[in-house]
Scaffold this active site. Structure first.
Site, PDB file in Angstrom:
ATOM      1  CD  GLU A 157     106.402  22.207  49.737  1.00 42.27           C
ATOM      2  OE1 GLU A 157     106.621  22.798  50.571  1.00 42.27           O
ATOM      3  OE2 GLU A 157     105.935  22.543  48.544  1.00 42.27           O
TER       4      GLU A 157
HETATM    5  C1  FAD Z   1     102.517  13.375  45.403  1.00 39.93           C
HETATM    6  C2  FAD Z   1     104.057  13.901  45.540  1.00 39.93           C
HETATM    7  C3  FAD Z   1     104.347  14.944  44.661  1.00 39.93           C
HETATM    8  C4  FAD Z   1     105.755  15.374  44.672  1.00 39.93           C
HETATM    9  N1  FAD Z   1     106.440  16.417  44.088  1.00 39.93           N
HETATM   10  C5  FAD Z   1     107.526  16.520  43.836  1.00 39.93           C
HETATM   11  C6  FAD Z   1     108.112  17.634  42.882  1.00 39.93           C
HETATM   12  O1  FAD Z   1     107.228  18.395  42.326  1.00 39.93           O
HETATM   13  N2  FAD Z   1     109.199  17.664  42.832  1.00 39.93           N
HETATM   14  C7  FAD Z   1     110.189  16.779  43.334  1.00 39.93           C
HETATM   15  O2  FAD Z   1     111.442  17.242  43.414  1.00 39.93           O
HETATM   16  N3  FAD Z   1     109.710  15.919  44.316  1.00 39.93           N
HETATM   17  C8  FAD Z   1     108.566  15.668  44.420  1.00 39.93           C
HETATM   18  N4  FAD Z   1     108.014  14.571  45.458  1.00 39.93           N
HETATM   19  C9  FAD Z   1     109.062  13.978  46.096  1.00 39.93           C
HETATM   20  C10 FAD Z   1     108.908  14.266  47.706  1.00 39.93           C
HETATM   21  O3  FAD Z   1     109.675  15.481  47.967  1.00 39.93           O
HETATM   22  C11 FAD Z   1     109.693  12.931  48.223  1.00 39.93           C
HETATM   23  O4  FAD Z   1     108.719  12.091  48.025  1.00 39.93           O
HETATM   24  C12 FAD Z   1     110.124  13.187  49.541  1.00 39.93           C
HETATM   25  O5  FAD Z   1     111.335  13.961  49.481  1.00 39.93           O
HETATM   26  C13 FAD Z   1     110.572  11.748  50.329  1.00 39.93           C
HETATM   27  O6  FAD Z   1     111.074  10.903  49.401  1.00 39.93           O
HETATM   28  P1  FAD Z   1     110.772   9.286  49.294  1.00 39.93           P
HETATM   29  O7  FAD Z   1     109.350   9.356  48.808  1.00 39.93           O
HETATM   30  O8  FAD Z   1     111.794   8.883  48.446  1.00 39.93           O
HETATM   31  O9  FAD Z   1     110.683   8.805  50.585  1.00 39.93           O
HETATM   32  P2  FAD Z   1     112.166   8.230  51.423  1.00 39.93           P
HETATM   33  O10 FAD Z   1     113.279   9.163  51.237  1.00 39.93           O
HETATM   34  O11 FAD Z   1     112.232   6.834  50.914  1.00 39.93           O
HETATM   35  O12 FAD Z   1     111.752   8.152  52.967  1.00 39.93           O
HETATM   36  C14 FAD Z   1     111.003   7.164  53.473  1.00 39.93           C
HETATM   37  C15 FAD Z   1     110.620   7.535  55.039  1.00 39.93           C
HETATM   38  O13 FAD Z   1     111.689   7.429  55.843  1.00 39.93           O
HETATM   39  C16 FAD Z   1     111.879   8.571  56.392  1.00 39.93           C
HETATM   40  N5  FAD Z   1     113.207   9.124  56.407  1.00 39.93           N
HETATM   41  C17 FAD Z   1     114.204   9.312  55.541  1.00 39.93           C
HETATM   42  N6  FAD Z   1     115.336   9.551  56.054  1.00 39.93           N
HETATM   43  C18 FAD Z   1     115.304   9.512  57.191  1.00 39.93           C
HETATM   44  C19 FAD Z   1     116.011  10.126  58.509  1.00 39.93           C
HETATM   45  N7  FAD Z   1     117.248  10.519  58.378  1.00 39.93           N
HETATM   46  N8  FAD Z   1     115.530   9.828  59.922  1.00 39.93           N
HETATM   47  C20 FAD Z   1     114.130   9.634  60.029  1.00 39.93           C
HETATM   48  N9  FAD Z   1     113.569   9.229  59.031  1.00 39.93           N
HETATM   49  C21 FAD Z   1     113.954   9.278  57.477  1.00 39.93           C
HETATM   50  C22 FAD Z   1     111.146   9.501  55.652  1.00 39.93           C
HETATM   51  O14 FAD Z   1     110.596  10.819  56.566  1.00 39.93           O
HETATM   52  C23 FAD Z   1     109.884   8.906  55.178  1.00 39.93           C
HETATM   53  O15 FAD Z   1     109.063   8.598  56.232  1.00 39.93           O
HETATM   54  C24 FAD Z   1     106.586  14.461  45.380  1.00 39.93           C
HETATM   55  C25 FAD Z   1     106.416  13.346  45.923  1.00 39.93           C
HETATM   56  C26 FAD Z   1     105.053  13.000  45.878  1.00 39.93           C
HETATM   57  C27 FAD Z   1     104.604  11.751  46.708  1.00 39.93           C
END
Ligand code: FAD
Length: 825
Positions: free
Chosen positions: A504
């Site tokens: 989220e």
């Molecule tokens: C257990 C779990 C349940 C989930 N459930 C759902 C679901 O039901 N539906 C759905 O659609 N998604 C779901 N998600 C996805 C979740 O919303 C994403 O994991 C989240 O948006 C982050 O994406 P990512 O994991 O690819 O991290 P990334 O986008 O790769 O980010 C990695 C790191 O980089 C940081 N970062 C990225 N951009 C920036 C920036 N501009 N400035 C500073 N920091 C930055 C982030 O804060 C993070 O710390 C779920 C994820 C998990 C792990």
């Protein structure tokens, strides 16, 4: 003569500062300046210089007061420069920025918040029906949940638990009663998630996801009547298990960049040819409830190259509802997030054909998906993870506090050592602040707000503070926190921490980019108006609106500079606040820091312009200040609302002192890192005219706050209210509560015993049973005292025992794998 002029200048400056402090309208400033300059001219008549000065001042005043003149001479060029300096903004950014509304965050950004407005808001309360649901089905659900069994043995929510959730409509908390749902307030919804989370994170996530951003909420807000009538009753009763799939392997935080496509075309559906529909291809991951979902909410990029929808729509994110048994949909595989047992996994669609009616809201909502998602984000984000986090922190307060009183080392309960006290006080203060923030935010939601910035603050801050609290609790538990098994209260929550941090809106992104980035535009009283004016197609209206907003903005900036400086000099004592209890000084400090925050924010925006967006070091610190102002406001409101009890003051003090210290260090950090050293120095002088005034909480504050967790009391009960303590006497949390009472009841007798050992009446021995036997023999203690000591010893031994297993850690005992109850729902 010189003295008169000097006095005059001094008088004018003092008058202007007073007016700025009180934030008077421009016309009052002008009237006072004119009165002072003209009276000087009259006194000094026939001195021409003073007459000329007065004439010039009058002309300037008229230019400022007569708006058409001001616009033409002054505002026009500023407006043009502003438009040139505005950073380019994509449509998706604009939609995200404009989503939701503002509330108390907007007051904080003024630098002069109206505290009576906040204190007079009636905090949300539960209806009788909601309370009965919490006392009935929620308690029953908590009782049948066994987190160890769920996470270690079944690795999924067992069927009976699923059935119970469905039967009692846990998946329909946000669905109106007319559709068979529970139609709960935000507060009740949050209480349910918090209570279930205090039992099992996996169960809480299972309950919370269908009630957060997903099919039900999207249908409620945008669905066609036909879609609502069909799906909402099925969702409310669990006939449909929903999930919402946005995230793709290459689109995580940058969710608007999803590569998944849907092309409008004709196809075959339900035996009919030439049905107008969409051919979809997608690959999603991390989707909660995805592997068992029957109804998939899907976000994809819609294209209509042949204009079959006849609207010439631009390609854009669109949301549709797809039954997972549709041909081409592939679900079922699971991810394994941190040993948790809720369902989460990838899913794909290959050439899936769906009729256009499956778009949520029908054809009219084609390409509107991003806007819909952003508009819905605030409510779920303010409820789900914040409630889960407060549940975790409350358990830390309850269990780690009790354990620290029960567990003895070096002849003392470990909670009496200052090292542990420090950690306990942090848990206590965090829990207090977190629960206050949760409640205040829910109150805003129940008042009908969709506060996007506040929901981002709540999500980021409360999940971070849960992380702090659980880490602290783990340290207090020592080896008992690390040894996995049914007796371990914290290990699974500890493992789950990164999940709440990531989902989220991952926290680094939320802190560095969203909270201040969105706040500086939406919560700021004028920036959004100025930006809207810049985008106004009619230049005359644009200039008029900009002029109004800009001059009010300048007035606020000057006022905040004066207020910051003056409140800094007087340590906030001149700020008038509507309370006279322990919180009075904290509210005065909040006034001071709110002015400082608004001043520093405006200065950063003015000096860094569009590049502030990339200066995440700066905007993250400003986000921290903004967040702390909100959290501290909530904490003070809670203290006042609960009767400003003396016994609760330690929690207020520990929370507020840490907050102000943090605010100070963050503001200092911003001023030290501005690219223009001179501006940084000037800001520091205005904000901290007497140097850095705040310090971390005093040691005796920490002692007092920690003590709240070590002894049962009304304050402790209020602090941990809303978590579930099992009626099963073998449950570890229930045992801790009993043991805490038992150990306290024995303390007097134990003291007597220790005294007897010190004075040599009883021989010191390493074996506690022998000591008790000696005491029994020499008749030093009454029967009642001996019984108390024995009971306390038994309770302690039981509490400190950790689980152990066969050498293969139970791997050979695979009976559970055959249980029919573990079939998926
Ligand atoms: C257990 C779990 C349940 C989930 N459930 C759902 C679901 O039901 N539906 C759905 O659609 N998604 C779901 N998600 C996805 C979740 O919303 C994403 O994991 C989240 O948006 C982050 O994406 P990512 O994991 O690819 O991290 P990334 O986008 O790769 O980010 C990695 C790191 O980089 C940081 N970062 C990225 N951009 C920036 C920036 N501009 N400035 C500073 N920091 C930055 C982030 O804060 C993070 O710390 C779920 C994820 C998990 C792990």
């Amino acid at each position: 003569m010189i003295t008169v002029v000097a006095l005059l200048i001094l008088g004018i400056t003092a008058a202007l500062m007073l007016l700025a402090y009180l934030r008077m309208p421009l016309r009052i400033y002008v009237a006072i300046v004119l009165a002072l300059t003209w009276s000087t001219s009259i006194i000094q008549y026939p001195d021409n210089t003073s007459l000329i000065v007065s004439g010039l001042v009058t002309m300037l005043a008229l230019m400022l007061l007569i708006r058409p003149v001001r616009r033409h001479i002054l505002t026009k060029s500023i407006f043009n420069a502003f438009k040139r300096a505005l950073p380019p903004m994509s449509e998706t950014e604009r939609t995200a920025l404009e989503a939701g509304d503002t509330w108390w965050d907007a007051e904080l950004f003024t630098g002069k918040p109206d505290w009576s407005q906040l204190l007079n808001v009636e905090t949300a309360t539960l209806t009788k029906e909601e309370q009965e649901f919490l006392d009935g089905p929620v308690n029953e659900l908590c009782e049948i949940i066994d987190d160890w069994e769920i996470t270690h043995i079944h690795r999924r929510i067992p069927d009976p638990v699923w059935e119970f959730m469905k039967h009692h409509r846990f998946f329909g908390m946000i669905i109106p009663k007319a559709y068979g749902g529970l139609e709960m307030s935000a507060l009740a919804h949050s209480q349910v998630v918090m209570k279930v989370a205090s039992r099992s994170v996996s169960a809480a996530v299972t309950v919370m996801v269908p009630n957060s951003l997903g099919p039900a909420e999207l249908l409620l807000r945008y669905g066609t009547q036909q879609q609502k009538d069909y799906y909402l009753p099925r969702l409310a009763t669990g006939i449909e298990i929903p999930c919402f799939a946005l995230t793709a392997p290459e689109a995580g935080s940058d969710a608007s960049s999803i590569p998944d496509t849907g092309t409008v075309c004709y196809g075959k559906h339900d035996g009919q040819d030439d049905v107008l529909g969409i051919r979809l291809n997608w690959s999603k991951r991390y989707i909660t409830l995805g592997p068992v979902a029957t109804l998939l909410g899907l976000a994809f990029n819609l294209e209509d190259p042949d204009n079959l929808l006849g609207k010439g729509i631009e390609p854009g994110i669109t949301c549709a509802l797809i039954p997972t048994n549709t041909k081409g949909v592939s679900i079922g595989r699971r991810h394994y997030p941190m040993n948790q047992a809720f369902q989460n996994g990838p899913n794909q669609g290959h050439d899936v054909f769906i009729p256009v009616d499956w778009i949520i809201g029908g054809q009219d909502k084609a390409s509107e998906g991003w806007k819909m998602l952003m508009e819905c984000l605030a409510a779920g984000r303010a409820i789900s993870l914040p409630s889960l986090s407060v549940g975790g922190a409350k358990v830390a307060s309850q269990s780690a506090g009790a354990y620290a009183r029960i567990r003895e080392q070096f002849g003392l309960p470990i909670g009496k050592f200052e090292g542990i006290e420090e950690v306990l006080s942090r848990i206590a203060a965090n829990t207090y602040m977190m629960d206050a923030t949760r409640t205040l935010t829910l109150t805003a939601l129940d008042m009908g707000h969709h506060p996007s910035v506040i929901s981002a603050i709540s999500k980021q801050q409360l999940t971070e503070r849960m992380r702090m609290s659980i880490n602290d609790a783990m340290d207090i538990m020592g080896g008992a926190g690390i040894s996995m098994g049914p007796k371990n209260i914290f290990a699974r929550v500890y493992e789950a921490l990164p999940i709440s941090i990531t989902v989220e809106g991952a926290n680094i992104l939320t802190r560095s980019l969203i909270i201040f980035g969105q706040g500086a535009i939406r919560s700021h009283p004028y920036v959004y108006r100025e930006m809207k004016a810049a985008n106004e197609p009619d230049p005359t209206i644009g200039l008029r609106d900009f002029d109004q907003a800009f001059f009010s903005h300048v007035g606020m900036f000057i006022s905040n500079a004066v207020r910051s400086f003056w409140l800094g000099l007087t340590n906030g004592r001149t700020a008038s606040v509507p309370v006279s209890t322990h919180s009075k000084r904290y509210l005065q400090q909040l006034n001071r820091m709110s002015a400082a925050f608004a001043l520093v924010s405006d200065t950063c925006m003015f000096t860094l312009g569009g590049s502030l967006k990339r200066k995440e070091h700066i905007s993250a610190r400003l986000a921290d200040v903004f967040s702390m102002l909100y959290l501290t406001s909530a904490t003070i409101k809670r203290f006042e609302e609960q009767g400003a009890h003396e016994e609760e003051a330690p929690l207020l003090r520990a929370a507020c002192h840490s907050a102000f210290y943090y605010i100070q260090e963050s503001l200092h950090g911003v001023t030290r890192n501005l690219p223009f050293t001179f501006i940084g120095v000037l800001l520091r002088w205005l904000v901290f005219p007497r140097g850095r005034a705040y310090s971390a909480p005093f040691d005796h504050f920490l002692h007092d706050a920690a003590s709240v967790l070590l002894t049962p009391s009304a304050t402790r009960s209020r602090l941990i209210e809303g978590i579930y303590i099992s009626k099963n006497k073998n449950d570890q949390k229930a045992k801790l509560e009993d043991a805490l009472a038992t150990v306290i009841a024995a303390e007097k007798a134990e003291k007597k015993l220790k005294q007897a050992i010190r004075s040599g009446i009883i021989t010191k021995s390493r074996n506690k049973d022998e000591i008790i036997a000696d005491a029994e023999q020499c008749g030093l203690l009454s029967d009642e005292e001996l019984q108390r000591i024995k009971r306390a010893r038994a309770a302690r031994l039981d509490i400190i025992a950790v689980d152990d297993f066969d050498a293969d850690l139970g791997l050979s005992t695979t009976d559970y794998l055959d249980q029919p109850a573990v079939k998926m729902a």
